[in-house]
Design a protein around this motif. Structure first.
Motif, PDB file in Angstrom:
ATOM      1  N   MET A   1     -10.365 -17.238  36.524  1.00 34.29           N
ATOM      2  CA  MET A   1      -9.153 -16.420  36.564  1.00 34.29           C
ATOM      3  C   MET A   1      -9.521 -14.937  36.453  1.00 34.29           C
ATOM      4  SD  MET A   1      -6.449 -18.573  34.228  1.00 34.29           S
ATOM      5  CE  MET A   1      -7.617 -18.800  32.882  1.00 34.29           C
ATOM      6  N   THR A   2      -8.895 -14.113  37.279  1.00 36.72           N
ATOM      7  CA  THR A   2      -9.168 -12.685  37.310  1.00 36.72           C
ATOM      8  C   THR A   2      -8.306 -11.953  36.297  1.00 36.72           C
ATOM      9  OG1 THR A   2      -9.692 -12.838  39.661  1.00 36.72           O
ATOM     10  CG2 THR A   2      -9.259 -10.649  38.771  1.00 36.72           C
ATOM     11  N   THR A   3      -8.932 -11.093  35.514  1.00 34.20           N
ATOM     12  CA  THR A   3      -8.176 -10.289  34.562  1.00 34.20           C
ATOM     13  C   THR A   3      -7.393  -9.227  35.313  1.00 34.20           C
ATOM     14  OG1 THR A   3      -9.873 -10.606  32.877  1.00 34.20           O
ATOM     15  CG2 THR A   3      -8.348  -8.775  32.555  1.00 34.20           C
ATOM     16  N   PRO A   4      -6.097  -9.055  35.041  1.00 37.73           N
ATOM     17  CA  PRO A   4      -5.312  -8.048  35.765  1.00 37.73           C
ATOM     18  C   PRO A   4      -5.793  -6.634  35.476  1.00 37.73           C
ATOM     19  CG  PRO A   4      -4.052  -8.959  33.930  1.00 37.73           C
ATOM     20  CD  PRO A   4      -5.281  -9.800  34.061  1.00 37.73           C
ATOM     21  N   ARG A   5      -5.763  -5.803  36.504  1.00 30.88           N
ATOM     22  CA  ARG A   5      -6.039  -4.374  36.354  1.00 30.88           C
ATOM     23  C   ARG A   5      -4.701  -3.648  36.410  1.00 30.88           C
ATOM     24  NH1 ARG A   5      -9.467  -2.043  40.735  1.00 30.88           N
ATOM     25  NH2 ARG A   5      -8.105  -3.356  42.010  1.00 30.88           N
ATOM     26  N   PHE A   6      -4.329  -3.029  35.299  1.00 35.99           N
ATOM     27  CA  PHE A   6      -3.013  -2.400  35.192  1.00 35.99           C
ATOM     28  C   PHE A   6      -3.073  -0.921  35.575  1.00 35.99           C
ATOM     29  CE2 PHE A   6      -2.631  -5.837  31.973  1.00 35.99           C
ATOM     30  CZ  PHE A   6      -1.524  -6.498  32.504  1.00 35.99           C
ATOM     31  N   SER A   7      -2.303  -0.562  36.582  1.00 26.19           N
ATOM     32  CA  SER A   7      -2.032   0.845  36.860  1.00 26.19           C
ATOM     33  C   SER A   7      -0.721   1.187  36.163  1.00 26.19           C
ATOM     34  CB  SER A   7      -1.896   1.093  38.365  1.00 26.19           C
ATOM     35  OG  SER A   7      -3.126   0.930  39.023  1.00 26.19           O
ATOM     36  N   VAL A   8      -0.749   2.188  35.303  1.00 25.11           N
ATOM     37  CA  VAL A   8       0.442   2.592  34.562  1.00 25.11           C
ATOM     38  C   VAL A   8       1.137   3.712  35.321  1.00 25.11           C
ATOM     39  CG1 VAL A   8       1.341   3.467  32.383  1.00 25.11           C
ATOM     40  CG2 VAL A   8      -0.683   1.983  32.406  1.00 25.11           C
ATOM     41  N   VAL A   9       2.416   3.541  35.615  1.00 31.35           N
ATOM     42  CA  VAL A   9       3.203   4.519  36.367  1.00 31.35           C
ATOM     43  C   VAL A   9       4.215   5.157  35.432  1.00 31.35           C
ATOM     44  CG1 VAL A   9       4.896   4.804  38.210  1.00 31.35           C
ATOM     45  CG2 VAL A   9       2.860   3.408  38.596  1.00 31.35           C
ATOM     46  N   MET A  10       4.143   6.508  35.327  1.00 32.09           N
ATOM     47  CA  MET A  10       4.982   7.243  34.375  1.00 32.09           C
ATOM     48  C   MET A  10       5.620   8.449  35.065  1.00 32.09           C
ATOM     49  SD  MET A  10       3.855   9.121  30.783  1.00 32.09           S
ATOM     50  CE  MET A  10       3.266   7.598  30.056  1.00 32.09           C
ATOM     51  N   PRO A  11       6.921   8.378  35.407  1.00 29.99           N
ATOM     52  CA  PRO A  11       7.610   9.564  35.931  1.00 29.99           C
ATOM     53  C   PRO A  11       7.793  10.600  34.826  1.00 29.99           C
ATOM     54  CG  PRO A  11       8.861   7.538  36.323  1.00 29.99           C
ATOM     55  CD  PRO A  11       7.811   7.210  35.333  1.00 29.99           C
ATOM     56  N   TYR A  13       9.882  14.321  33.980  1.00 25.63           N
ATOM     57  CA  TYR A  13      10.749  15.458  34.279  1.00 25.63           C
ATOM     58  C   TYR A  13      11.263  16.027  32.964  1.00 25.63           C
ATOM     59  CZ  TYR A  13      14.528  18.409  35.923  1.00 25.63           C
ATOM     60  OH  TYR A  13      15.346  19.494  36.142  1.00 25.63           O
ATOM     61  N   ASN A  14      10.742  17.180  32.586  1.00 26.74           N
ATOM     62  CA  ASN A  14      11.159  17.897  31.383  1.00 26.74           C
ATOM     63  C   ASN A  14      11.175  17.009  30.135  1.00 26.74           C
ATOM     64  OD1 ASN A  14      11.362  20.244  32.845  1.00 26.74           O
ATOM     65  ND2 ASN A  14      13.592  20.253  32.947  1.00 26.74           N
ATOM     66  N   LYS A  15      10.030  16.412  29.862  1.00 24.75           N
ATOM     67  CA  LYS A  15       9.851  15.573  28.674  1.00 24.75           C
ATOM     68  C   LYS A  15       8.671  16.073  27.846  1.00 24.75           C
ATOM     69  CE  LYS A  15      12.949  12.344  29.773  1.00 24.75           C
ATOM     70  NZ  LYS A  15      14.066  11.893  28.945  1.00 24.75           N
ATOM     71  N   ALA A  16       8.501  17.386  27.778  1.00 23.05           N
ATOM     72  CA  ALA A  16       7.347  17.950  27.071  1.00 23.05           C
ATOM     73  C   ALA A  16       7.315  17.529  25.607  1.00 23.05           C
ATOM     74  CB  ALA A  16       7.369  19.478  27.171  1.00 23.05           C
ATOM     75  N   GLY A  17       8.474  17.297  25.015  1.00 24.10           N
ATOM     76  CA  GLY A  17       8.519  16.899  23.618  1.00 24.10           C
ATOM     77  C   GLY A  17       8.113  15.465  23.359  1.00 24.10           C
ATOM     78  N   HIS A  18       7.944  14.673  24.425  1.00 22.05           N
ATOM     79  CA  HIS A  18       7.669  13.248  24.265  1.00 22.05           C
ATOM     80  C   HIS A  18       6.430  12.753  24.989  1.00 22.05           C
ATOM     81  CE1 HIS A  18      11.759  12.835  22.640  1.00 22.05           C
ATOM     82  NE2 HIS A  18      12.178  13.527  23.681  1.00 22.05           N
ATOM     83  N   VAL A  19       6.052  13.418  26.088  1.00 17.80           N
ATOM     84  CA  VAL A  19       5.090  12.813  27.006  1.00 17.80           C
ATOM     85  C   VAL A  19       3.709  12.617  26.394  1.00 17.80           C
ATOM     86  CG1 VAL A  19       4.433  15.019  28.086  1.00 17.80           C
ATOM     87  CG2 VAL A  19       4.208  12.858  29.373  1.00 17.80           C
ATOM     88  N   ARG A  20       3.285  13.511  25.507  1.00 12.66           N
ATOM     89  CA  ARG A  20       1.963  13.320  24.897  1.00 12.66           C
ATOM     90  C   ARG A  20       1.922  12.022  24.104  1.00 12.66           C
ATOM     91  NH1 ARG A  20      -2.618  16.006  23.585  1.00 12.66           N
ATOM     92  NH2 ARG A  20      -1.840  18.009  24.385  1.00 12.66           N
ATOM     93  N   ALA A  21       2.962  11.753  23.313  1.00 16.31           N
ATOM     94  CA  ALA A  21       2.989  10.522  22.524  1.00 16.31           C
ATOM     95  C   ALA A  21       2.990   9.301  23.435  1.00 16.31           C
ATOM     96  CB  ALA A  21       4.207  10.510  21.611  1.00 16.31           C
ATOM     97  N   ALA A  22       3.723   9.373  24.559  1.00 16.98           N
ATOM     98  CA  ALA A  22       3.751   8.251  25.494  1.00 16.98           C
ATOM     99  C   ALA A  22       2.360   7.985  26.062  1.00 16.98           C
ATOM    100  CB  ALA A  22       4.740   8.533  26.620  1.00 16.98           C
ATOM    101  N   ALA A  92       8.320   8.630  30.196  1.00 18.68           N
ATOM    102  CA  ALA A  92       7.611   9.641  29.419  1.00 18.68           C
ATOM    103  C   ALA A  92       8.180   9.848  28.028  1.00 18.68           C
ATOM    104  CB  ALA A  92       7.610  10.968  30.180  1.00 18.68           C
ATOM    105  N   ASP A  93       9.300   9.190  27.692  1.00 18.30           N
ATOM    106  CA  ASP A  93       9.861   9.321  26.348  1.00 18.30           C
ATOM    107  C   ASP A  93       9.850   7.999  25.581  1.00 18.30           C
ATOM    108  OD1 ASP A  93      11.705   8.162  28.011  1.00 18.30           O
ATOM    109  OD2 ASP A  93      13.374   9.481  27.477  1.00 18.30           O
ATOM    110  N   ASP A  94       9.117   7.009  26.089  1.00 18.10           N
ATOM    111  CA  ASP A  94       9.024   5.719  25.407  1.00 18.10           C
ATOM    112  C   ASP A  94       7.583   5.448  24.990  1.00 18.10           C
ATOM    113  OD1 ASP A  94      11.800   5.112  25.686  1.00 18.10           O
ATOM    114  OD2 ASP A  94      11.445   4.600  27.786  1.00 18.10           O
ATOM    115  N   LEU A  95       7.369   4.341  24.268  1.00 19.22           N
ATOM    116  CA  LEU A  95       6.060   4.072  23.683  1.00 19.22           C
ATOM    117  C   LEU A  95       5.674   2.613  23.828  1.00 19.22           C
ATOM    118  CD1 LEU A  95       6.511   5.921  20.251  1.00 19.22           C
ATOM    119  CD2 LEU A  95       5.253   6.794  22.235  1.00 19.22           C
TER     120      LEU A  95
END
Length: 317
Positions: A1-11, A13-22, A92-95
């Protein structure tokens, strides 16, 4: 079985207060992501520069040409640019909790035929948090076909899949037609998940591995209206002719449920719903038709005052 390779997609737009934590929550995964694709839509608050400054080798910063919130278009751009075989989404504002991708991978490797995998998540408000509402059938890890997926959705009136706690095979996303950019401002996520489940099964794990921040800044869901027909309705109608009687009945119920949801929203909005009575499936949707009729006929001032009174009574209860 092949281990999945995850590409993370994160839009972004004006989330400077959150994006680093995400992003840090992605980099902290016990199973590393293959890549992190951040798609900026001309942010004006320094968020793009903040991401560029992180400088991690797995982060790829892409740009959308049209300014403003563009979650569907941004996700589609990220999917097209991804090199992984599975796409995991995070706004960009979730974790994510550290074991999120590992939990998804466990379900995928144990059930390699599935097209999507999902975990449970926490809704986090300014003053409280609550777990995702799930049907009893989802309280243990389970693989769902379309009928079981629809039953779980209808049981609690909430889609089992939330964008920030799922992964979908990249090829399946293309088969399903990607997000409905240019066709909807809200509800497009659920519409795509329905199209995905029409093509294969979902592995659901009730372990809580993600955090959905409901009160963060610049949320698109708080700045858009939903007075038109949900795009999911046309998708469900198009599916009915090609499924069995059981699935067709469940899809009819889902259409009525989503129309009722939008009609309730219209009851508290000054605008008038554009959904028509003949959009409702009858006879099972009599209650939905009555709610829709009320949203159309009751003057906006009365609808809004009634909604405000209801909220005051609930606050005192």
């Amino acid at each position: 079985m092949t281990t999945p390779r995850f590409s993370v997609v994160m839009p972004l737009y004006n989330k400077a207060g959150h994006v680093r934590a995400a992003i840090e929550s992605v980099l902290a995964q016990t199973m590393p992501a293959h890549e992190i694709l951040v798609i900026d839509n001309r942010s004006t608050d320094g968020g793009r520069e903040l991401v560029a400054g992180i400088g991690h080798e797995r982060i790829k910063l892409l740009d959308l040409p049209t300014p403003g919130p563009g979650g569907y278009a941004g996700r589609n751009l990220g999917i097209r640019a991804a090199s992984g075989d599975w796409i995991a989404f995070l706004d960009a504002d979730d974790l994510w909790l550290p074991g999120h991708l590992a939990q998804l991978a466990q379900g995928i490797t144990a059930n390699p035929e599935v097209r999507a995998a999902a975990t449970r998540f926490d809704h986090v408000f300014a003053d409280r948090s609550q777990k995702q509402r799930i049907a009893r059938a989802l309280e243990q890890p389970v693989t769902l076909n379309l009928a079981a997926f629809l039953q779980a959705w209808l049981a609690v009136r909430e889609c089992p899949m939330w964008t920030g706690a799922i992964a979908v095979r990249r090829d399946t996303l293309f088969e399903a037609g990607l997000f409905p950019e240019g066709k909807a401002v809200r509800g497009g996520d659920k519409d795509l998940w329905l199209r995905v489940l029409a093509r294969g099964r979902l592995r659901y794990d009730p372990a809580v591995t993600a955090v959905f921040h409901r009160d963060s800044e610049n949320k698109v869901s708080k700045s858009t209206t939903t007075l038109g027909l949900p795009c999911l309705v046309d998708t469900a109608r198009g599916m009915i002719a090609g499924v069995g009687r059981r699935e067709a009945a469940l899809l009819r119920r889902l259409v009525n449920q989503e129309i009722a949801h939008y009609a309730r929203y219209a009851m508290k909005h000054p605008g008038r719903t554009a959904i028509r009575l003949d959009d409702v499936y009858l006879p099972e949707g009599v209650g939905t038709a009555a709610l829709l009729l009320a949203a159309k006929l009751i003057p906006a001032s009365l609808r809004q005052s009634g909604h405000a009174l209801r909220n005051r009574l609930l606050a005192r209860a």
